[in-house]
Enzyme design. Structure first.
Site, PDB file in Angstrom:
ATOM      1  N   ARG A 147      13.186 -46.571 -24.742  1.00 10.94           N
ATOM      2  CA  ARG A 147      12.422 -46.466 -23.504  1.00 10.94           C
ATOM      3  C   ARG A 147      11.270 -47.481 -23.489  1.00 10.94           C
ATOM      4  O   ARG A 147      10.689 -47.732 -22.450  1.00 10.94           O
ATOM      5  CB  ARG A 147      11.838 -45.060 -23.372  1.00 10.94           C
ATOM      6  CG  ARG A 147      12.887 -43.959 -23.281  1.00 10.94           C
ATOM      7  CD  ARG A 147      12.236 -42.601 -23.230  1.00 10.94           C
ATOM      8  NE  ARG A 147      13.223 -41.540 -23.237  1.00 10.94           N
ATOM      9  CZ  ARG A 147      12.931 -40.248 -23.240  1.00 10.94           C
ATOM     10  NH1 ARG A 147      11.657 -39.872 -23.247  1.00 10.94           N
ATOM     11  NH2 ARG A 147      13.873 -39.335 -23.242  1.00 10.94           N
ATOM     12  N   HIS A 148      10.957 -48.016 -24.647  1.00 10.99           N
ATOM     13  CA  HIS A 148       9.830 -48.934 -24.788  1.00 10.99           C
ATOM     14  C   HIS A 148      10.367 -50.353 -24.953  1.00 10.99           C
ATOM     15  O   HIS A 148      10.406 -50.901 -26.055  1.00 10.99           O
ATOM     16  CB  HIS A 148       8.970 -48.541 -25.985  1.00 10.99           C
ATOM     17  CG  HIS A 148       8.313 -47.221 -25.828  1.00 10.99           C
ATOM     18  ND1 HIS A 148       7.746 -46.543 -26.897  1.00 10.99           N
ATOM     19  CD2 HIS A 148       8.119 -46.431 -24.752  1.00 10.99           C
ATOM     20  CE1 HIS A 148       7.233 -45.399 -26.467  1.00 10.99           C
ATOM     21  NE2 HIS A 148       7.457 -45.322 -25.169  1.00 10.99           N
ATOM     22  N   LEU A 149      10.797 -50.950 -23.867  1.00 14.34           N
ATOM     23  CA  LEU A 149      11.397 -52.272 -23.916  1.00 14.34           C
ATOM     24  C   LEU A 149      10.336 -53.356 -23.730  1.00 14.34           C
ATOM     25  O   LEU A 149       9.464 -53.226 -22.877  1.00 14.34           O
ATOM     26  CB  LEU A 149      12.449 -52.408 -22.821  1.00 14.34           C
ATOM     27  CG  LEU A 149      13.674 -51.486 -22.947  1.00 14.34           C
ATOM     28  CD1 LEU A 149      14.463 -51.495 -21.654  1.00 14.34           C
ATOM     29  CD2 LEU A 149      14.549 -51.918 -24.106  1.00 14.34           C
TER      30      LEU A 149
END
Length: 417
Positions: free
Chosen positions: A337-339
């Site tokens: 989710r942390h791209l």
């Protein structure tokens, strides 16, 4: 370090972002303790006080202090007191996996977008997909082509400026699809940098149970209540750059059979690499749009850093009284989710896609404001940083367009299949 390693340095500092951090915190309502994080670069007063430690969080905080660490309440965009018409969180359960039933947890669509739609200054096209940015001339975007998925029709919307915020994967894909005069291989891709440096972060979980008396109250509350940044800069960790540990309560079985579950999440930014990238496939989907390929492999140094943080998580759990520690994978190598990365910001167009203000080097009026802007993820939850940077860039774009902006430009009337 591998030969394909990319420079992780940001072209801006926390000092540049500080006023926008504070504005975002006020807008969304962040509950935190003032100056509690040892790595806090000097923030202003918190909009509201922090949430109290959960029972598990209190045990972890106490164990951390015994080990010489400096625990602090996890900053959360969840109300700890009534705030701007939103009720105080009544701790109905771990809400990271569920829609908040009361509005205590910040929802940006409700807080920021809905009022703009209601006043007519924002138009949102649901079930739609941006296909490409069309160039009016070399280096200047003139319109965006998009697809209405419900009616299977294509539309074109004229634009004075295009702001891309589709996440690190989709923003890079949009630029790669946007070929045209002076952009034979995609907009901003003159040096083959669009899509490169894709970062997921490395992470994992460790958990165990400790005996605890039954209080007769449900063990509910926010997903996390205590965090540790002591290992973010750690000379014992390979490369000297570590990451964060924080309480990550399980969604189920927090308390069972007289035992309380203690669960820690550890995470760190991963080394950006040229070969970790987003690219277009040769195959196309049902709408004729090229499919995407994501190439990603964790760097061995990052694997060592992750394992080192895992060891600290185990030590902390044992100090809190856990006898049997269990490992739980986050499968970070499959996605996150942390791209970050893909539209890397930098001063040199040969090694980056956008400048420090998010403007694509090869286009006068195209900006990227999502996590793809950042060359390196850092070691903390990136949400507030991405929002603060987007706000900073938004101020810049608004100033460049002028304060007397014309009415919103409507899509061209002509639609085509």
């Amino acid at each position: 370090m591998s030969t394909d390693a990319l420079d992780p340095r940001w072209p801006l500092s926390y000092h540049d972002l500080r006023p926008y951090y504070e504005e975002v915190e006020r807008l969304v309502g962040v509950a935190r303790a003032d100056h509690a994080d040892p790595l806090d670069p000097g923030s202003g007063p918190a909009p509201m006080p922090p949430h109290p430690y959960s029972r598990a969080g209190a045990l972890l905080a106490r164990a951390g202090r015994v080990r010489g660490l400096r625990p602090f309440p996890t900053p959360l965009a969840i109300t700890s007191v009534p705030y701007r018409g939103r009720p105080r969180c009544h701790r109905c359960g771990p809400c990271n996996e569920h829609v908040c039933p009361t509005g205590a947890r910040a929802d940006l669509a409700t807080l920021l977008l809905d009022p703009l739609v209601a006043e007519g200054s924002l138009s949102v096209r649901l079930a739609s997909r941006a296909l490409r940015i069309n160039l009016a001339r070399c280096g200047v975007a003139g319109s965006v082509e998009w697809l209405d998925l419900r009616h299977r029709t294509r539309h074109t919307t004229r634009a004075r400026a295009v702001v891309v915020a589709a996440n690190a994967v989709q923003s890079a894909a949009l630029l790669l699809r946007s070929t045209g005069p002076g952009a034979a291989h995609g907009l901003g891709n003159g040096h083959d940098m669009v899509g490169r440096g894709l970062s997921f972060k490395v992470s994992g979980y460790r958990w165990g149970r400790v005996p605890a008396p039954d209080t007769g109250r449900p063990e509910n509350g926010p997903f996390s209540s205590v965090a540790f940044s002591d290992y973010y800069l750690d000379p014992e960790i390979p490369s000297g750059l570590g990451g964060m540990l924080y309480e990550a309560d399980p969604v189920r079985d927090r308390y069972r059979d007289g035992r309380l579950t203690l669960r820690l999440h550890f995470l760190a930014g991963d080394q950006p690499r040229a070969r970790n990238r987003v690219r277009l496939a040769t195959r196309r989907d049902a709408f004729g749009v090229p499919r995407l390929v994501m190439d990603y492999r964790t760097h061995p140094v990052d694997e060592s850093r992750r394992d080192h943080l895992a060891g600290h998580a185990v030590d902390l759990l044992r100090a809190a009284g856990v006898r049997e520690v269990h490992a739980e994978s986050s499968n970070h190598h499959l996605g996150s989710r942390h791209l970050h990365g893909g539209c890397r910001a930098g001063h040199d167009p040969r090694s980056s896609v956008v400048d420090r203000d998010g403007r694509v080097h090869e286009a006068e009026n195209v900006y990227v404001v999502d996590g793809g802007f950042f060359p390196f993820a850092g070691g903390v939850n990136p949400t507030l940083t991405i929002q603060a940077n987007a706000l900073r860039i938004a101020h810049r774009v608004a100033a460049q367009l002028g304060t007397d902006a014309p009415p919103p430009i409507r899509p061209d009337e002509e639609a085509h299949p």
